[in-house]
Design a protein around this motif. Sequence first.
Motif, PDB file in Angstrom:
ATOM      1  N   ALA A 298       0.812  -1.220   0.000  1.00 15.40           N
ATOM      2  CA  ALA A 298       0.000   0.000   0.000  1.00 15.40           C
ATOM      3  C   ALA A 298       0.844   1.268   0.000  1.00 15.40           C
ATOM      4  CB  ALA A 298      -0.935  -0.007   1.202  1.00 15.40           C
ATOM      5  N   TYR A 299       1.978   1.271   0.699  1.00 16.65           N
ATOM      6  CA  TYR A 299       2.776   2.501   0.773  1.00 16.65           C
ATOM      7  C   TYR A 299       3.464   2.828  -0.553  1.00 16.65           C
ATOM      8  CZ  TYR A 299       7.376   0.156   1.028  1.00 16.65           C
ATOM      9  OH  TYR A 299       8.523  -0.560   0.746  1.00 16.65           O
ATOM     10  N   LEU A 300       3.422   1.889  -1.508  1.00 16.98           N
ATOM     11  CA  LEU A 300       4.000   2.103  -2.834  1.00 16.98           C
ATOM     12  C   LEU A 300       2.943   2.151  -3.937  1.00 16.98           C
ATOM     13  CD1 LEU A 300       7.073  -0.314  -2.597  1.00 16.98           C
ATOM     14  CD2 LEU A 300       7.100   2.182  -2.476  1.00 16.98           C
ATOM     15  N   MET A 301       1.685   2.164  -3.579  1.00 16.37           N
ATOM     16  CA  MET A 301       0.618   2.110  -4.574  1.00 16.37           C
ATOM     17  C   MET A 301      -0.162   3.413  -4.596  1.00 16.37           C
ATOM     18  SD  MET A 301      -1.071   0.737  -6.979  1.00 16.37           S
ATOM     19  CE  MET A 301      -0.866  -1.044  -7.103  1.00 16.37           C
ATOM     20  N   ASP A 302      -0.193   4.040  -5.763  1.00 15.60           N
ATOM     21  CA  ASP A 302      -0.975   5.255  -5.976  1.00 15.60           C
ATOM     22  C   ASP A 302      -1.555   5.188  -7.383  1.00 15.60           C
ATOM     23  OD1 ASP A 302      -1.613   8.216  -5.248  1.00 15.60           O
ATOM     24  OD2 ASP A 302      -0.651   8.330  -7.216  1.00 15.60           O
ATOM     25  N   ALA A 303      -2.847   5.409  -7.508  1.00 11.51           N
ATOM     26  CA  ALA A 303      -3.519   5.248  -8.799  1.00 11.51           C
ATOM     27  C   ALA A 303      -2.978   6.223  -9.839  1.00 11.51           C
ATOM     28  CB  ALA A 303      -5.030   5.433  -8.625  1.00 11.51           C
ATOM     29  N   ASP A 304      -2.758   7.480  -9.458  1.00 14.16           N
ATOM     30  CA  ASP A 304      -2.230   8.458 -10.410  1.00 14.16           C
ATOM     31  C   ASP A 304      -0.830   8.076 -10.860  1.00 14.16           C
ATOM     32  OD1 ASP A 304      -4.535   9.949 -10.318  1.00 14.16           O
ATOM     33  OD2 ASP A 304      -3.766  11.399  -8.859  1.00 14.16           O
ATOM     34  N   ASP A 305      -0.012   7.617  -9.936  1.00 12.90           N
ATOM     35  CA  ASP A 305       1.346   7.217 -10.293  1.00 12.90           C
ATOM     36  C   ASP A 305       1.320   6.028 -11.242  1.00 12.90           C
ATOM     37  OD1 ASP A 305       4.234   7.275 -10.058  1.00 12.90           O
ATOM     38  OD2 ASP A 305       4.031   5.462  -8.840  1.00 12.90           O
ATOM     39  N   GLN A 306       0.416   5.085 -11.018  1.00 18.16           N
ATOM     40  CA  GLN A 306       0.324   3.926 -11.903  1.00 18.16           C
ATOM     41  C   GLN A 306      -0.154   4.320 -13.300  1.00 18.16           C
ATOM     42  OE1 GLN A 306       1.178   0.450 -11.240  1.00 18.16           O
ATOM     43  NE2 GLN A 306       2.321   1.675  -9.735  1.00 18.16           N
ATOM     44  N   SER A 307      -0.940   5.379 -13.394  1.00 19.95           N
ATOM     45  CA  SER A 307      -1.497   5.765 -14.700  1.00 19.95           C
ATOM     46  C   SER A 307      -0.599   6.730 -15.470  1.00 19.95           C
ATOM     47  CB  SER A 307      -2.880   6.400 -14.521  1.00 19.95           C
ATOM     48  OG  SER A 307      -2.790   7.596 -13.768  1.00 19.95           O
ATOM     49  N   THR A 308       0.293   7.452 -14.780  1.00 16.96           N
ATOM     50  CA  THR A 308       1.125   8.441 -15.484  1.00 16.96           C
ATOM     51  C   THR A 308       2.572   8.466 -14.993  1.00 16.96           C
ATOM     52  OG1 THR A 308       0.549  10.211 -13.922  1.00 16.96           O
ATOM     53  CG2 THR A 308      -0.854   9.957 -15.876  1.00 16.96           C
ATOM     54  N   GLY A 309       2.992   7.509 -14.183  1.00 25.05           N
ATOM     55  CA  GLY A 309       4.285   7.609 -13.523  1.00 25.05           C
ATOM     56  C   GLY A 309       5.475   7.051 -14.268  1.00 25.05           C
ATOM     57  N   ALA A 310       5.274   6.445 -15.428  1.00 29.02           N
ATOM     58  CA  ALA A 310       6.387   5.907 -16.218  1.00 29.02           C
ATOM     59  C   ALA A 310       6.690   6.847 -17.380  1.00 29.02           C
ATOM     60  CB  ALA A 310       6.043   4.514 -16.737  1.00 29.02           C
ATOM     61  N   LEU A 311       7.857   6.668 -17.982  1.00 28.32           N
ATOM     62  CA  LEU A 311       8.275   7.461 -19.139  1.00 28.32           C
ATOM     63  C   LEU A 311       8.547   6.549 -20.325  1.00 28.32           C
ATOM     64  CD1 LEU A 311      10.789   9.949 -17.463  1.00 28.32           C
ATOM     65  CD2 LEU A 311       8.557  10.536 -18.439  1.00 28.32           C
ATOM     66  N   ASP A 312       8.253   7.058 -21.510  1.00 26.89           N
ATOM     67  CA  ASP A 312       8.507   6.317 -22.744  1.00 26.89           C
ATOM     68  C   ASP A 312       9.740   6.914 -23.422  1.00 26.89           C
ATOM     69  OD1 ASP A 312       8.370   4.686 -24.923  1.00 26.89           O
ATOM     70  OD2 ASP A 312       6.551   5.558 -25.767  1.00 26.89           O
ATOM     71  N   LEU A 313      10.903   6.382 -23.101  1.00 28.40           N
ATOM     72  CA  LEU A 313      12.172   6.864 -23.632  1.00 28.40           C
ATOM     73  C   LEU A 313      12.898   5.738 -24.345  1.00 28.40           C
ATOM     74  CD1 LEU A 313      13.465   8.718 -20.429  1.00 28.40           C
ATOM     75  CD2 LEU A 313      12.074   9.669 -22.281  1.00 28.40           C
ATOM     76  N   THR A 314      13.515   6.048 -25.472  1.00 26.60           N
ATOM     77  CA  THR A 314      14.378   5.111 -26.178  1.00 26.60           C
ATOM     78  C   THR A 314      15.816   5.398 -25.781  1.00 26.60           C
ATOM     79  OG1 THR A 314      12.855   4.953 -28.040  1.00 26.60           O
ATOM     80  CG2 THR A 314      15.130   4.287 -28.427  1.00 26.60           C
ATOM     81  N   LEU A 315      16.548   4.347 -25.393  1.00 29.95           N
ATOM     82  CA  LEU A 315      17.891   4.502 -24.841  1.00 29.95           C
ATOM     83  C   LEU A 315      18.869   3.667 -25.655  1.00 29.95           C
ATOM     84  CD1 LEU A 315      16.753   4.087 -21.139  1.00 29.95           C
ATOM     85  CD2 LEU A 315      17.292   6.255 -22.291  1.00 29.95           C
ATOM     86  N   ASP A 316      19.831   4.328 -26.286  1.00 33.42           N
ATOM     87  CA  ASP A 316      20.819   3.654 -27.125  1.00 33.42           C
ATOM     88  C   ASP A 316      22.177   3.620 -26.435  1.00 33.42           C
ATOM     89  OD1 ASP A 316      18.926   3.350 -29.077  1.00 33.42           O
ATOM     90  OD2 ASP A 316      19.700   4.930 -30.384  1.00 33.42           O
ATOM     91  N   VAL A 317      22.900   2.524 -26.630  1.00 32.28           N
ATOM     92  CA  VAL A 317      24.273   2.396 -26.153  1.00 32.28           C
ATOM     93  C   VAL A 317      25.164   2.095 -27.349  1.00 32.28           C
ATOM     94  CG1 VAL A 317      25.850   1.220 -24.586  1.00 32.28           C
ATOM     95  CG2 VAL A 317      23.445   1.478 -23.956  1.00 32.28           C
ATOM     96  N   LEU A 318      26.233   2.889 -27.498  1.00 30.82           N
ATOM     97  CA  LEU A 318      27.156   2.724 -28.612  1.00 30.82           C
ATOM     98  C   LEU A 318      28.584   2.643 -28.083  1.00 30.82           C
ATOM     99  CD1 LEU A 318      25.007   5.322 -29.393  1.00 30.82           C
ATOM    100  CD2 LEU A 318      25.733   4.535 -31.641  1.00 30.82           C
ATOM    101  N   ILE A 319      29.451   1.992 -28.855  1.00 34.81           N
ATOM    102  CA  ILE A 319      30.863   1.899 -28.509  1.00 34.81           C
ATOM    103  C   ILE A 319      31.698   2.411 -29.671  1.00 34.81           C
ATOM    104  CG2 ILE A 319      31.119  -0.480 -29.336  1.00 34.81           C
ATOM    105  CD1 ILE A 319      33.071  -0.953 -27.007  1.00 34.81           C
ATOM    106  N   GLU A 320      32.772   3.106 -29.325  1.00 37.13           N
ATOM    107  CA  GLU A 320      33.743   3.578 -30.312  1.00 37.13           C
ATOM    108  C   GLU A 320      35.125   3.152 -29.826  1.00 37.13           C
ATOM    109  OE1 GLU A 320      34.049   7.747 -32.495  1.00 37.13           O
ATOM    110  OE2 GLU A 320      34.953   7.810 -30.497  1.00 37.13           O
ATOM    111  N   THR A 321      35.786   2.283 -30.571  1.00 36.21           N
ATOM    112  CA  THR A 321      37.101   1.792 -30.183  1.00 36.21           C
ATOM    113  C   THR A 321      38.189   2.636 -30.846  1.00 36.21           C
ATOM    114  OG1 THR A 321      37.376   0.277 -32.052  1.00 36.21           O
ATOM    115  CG2 THR A 321      36.099  -0.536 -30.154  1.00 36.21           C
ATOM    116  N   PRO A 322      39.427   2.565 -30.359  1.00 34.98           N
ATOM    117  CA  PRO A 322      40.514   3.280 -31.042  1.00 34.98           C
ATOM    118  C   PRO A 322      40.641   2.886 -32.508  1.00 34.98           C
ATOM    119  CG  PRO A 322      41.223   2.587 -28.857  1.00 34.98           C
ATOM    120  CD  PRO A 322      39.877   1.952 -29.088  1.00 34.98           C
TER     121      PRO A 322
END
Length: 439
Positions: A298-322
Amino acid sequence: MIDATHDPARQSWVTSANGHADFPIQNLPFGIFSPNGGAPRGGVAIGEEILDLGAALALGLFAGAASDAAQAASGPTLNAFFALGAEPRRALRARLVDLLDAAGQEHATVERHAGALLHHAADCRMHLPAAIGDYTDFYAGISHATNVGKLFRPDNPLLPNYKYVPIGYHGRASSIGVSAGSVRRPNGQRKRAEEAEPSFGPSRNLDYELELGVFIGAGNALGEPIPIGAAAGHIAGFCLLNDWSARDIQGWEYQPLGPFLAKNFATTLSPWVVMPEALAPFRIAQPPRPEGDPAPLAYLMDADDQSTGALDLTLDVLIETPAMRAQGLAPHLLSRGSSRDLYWTFAQLVAHHASGGCNLNPGDLLGTGTISGPTPDSFGSLLELTQGGRAPLTLASGEERRFLEDGDTLIIQGRATRDGFASIGFGACRGTILPAPAV
């Protein structure tokens, strides 16, 4: 909280902002920069330029709550600005959009002062956005936790508490650095399975971790928890975070008390803090838990947070070697993940952290933990991508990598997109590996 500042039709008289991959007028992230030979100060990214908040204050461009917020954000750290909370931030954001809008009523007047207001970002040095008093790293990426658990506990990868409690540990704030810096490979105790005793020397299995950073705004008094319904209001902004990891050192030292030297040698942040207001169009419902998973307590449950609390982000990881730099090759994409794969919301991390009475302070930093998806092309660490080093990756240059080697540059990028809105980004979180000190 979507408003006129998110209008995708708005264009800036700072022409490099129009269509910019990260910093159009709809973003306006805050950071600390210093122009050539100048002192660190607060600024706002707009295209390829940085707006100097102190210079804008000197020109009398702000009034009321926007002026108070600009004053707090114009110093050598953003801590005072973070402490103000959401309303002053919104007032300053609205005023900045009006000042930078090509169709704004004050466009001609403000543009005349562009020489005093703007600094070319490529000519400036970036600094940590805040004086970070405390740093806590969570373990909120369930796919990462599952993938790593399978390497060591194939029959029971997730420990029984994982789906009930946001797992975290206290990291080291003093070794947090800003993007484009170098990272020295750490020395430490390491022991391979076939070795009878440990040895001390450079980490053989240096890794990265794809994370988001969460800056705390207004804090809480010692002993006073933050209710889940109010927790999102204590978040001042977001950045990209790479929590470098020495996997061989970690494997030897982490029992019984958890990460220590394997994690405290370096953490790298992207320099710009994207405000919650800029991310409003990209908020989504927390993805539903799989059938059979327990509901949050219960202390971690909130209806508004469940409906709008996440983010839709695309995250890329790249490597550049010498070798790739020498051949003129573009960085190699290692993986593409999504913030949708976090098992806990950002507000749940804040509420849980304070639930026992821990006092959070403005400028404190939370890391989400490694963000991985369910398929290999979305894994957020080499530990997962190479199955603990057993299955090396082949890069575009023909080189193989099990873990990071000296001279490698690791780049994390983040982007938010949604139909009907301007896309925004975070800028790069970049670090290059230097050899370990001689033993």
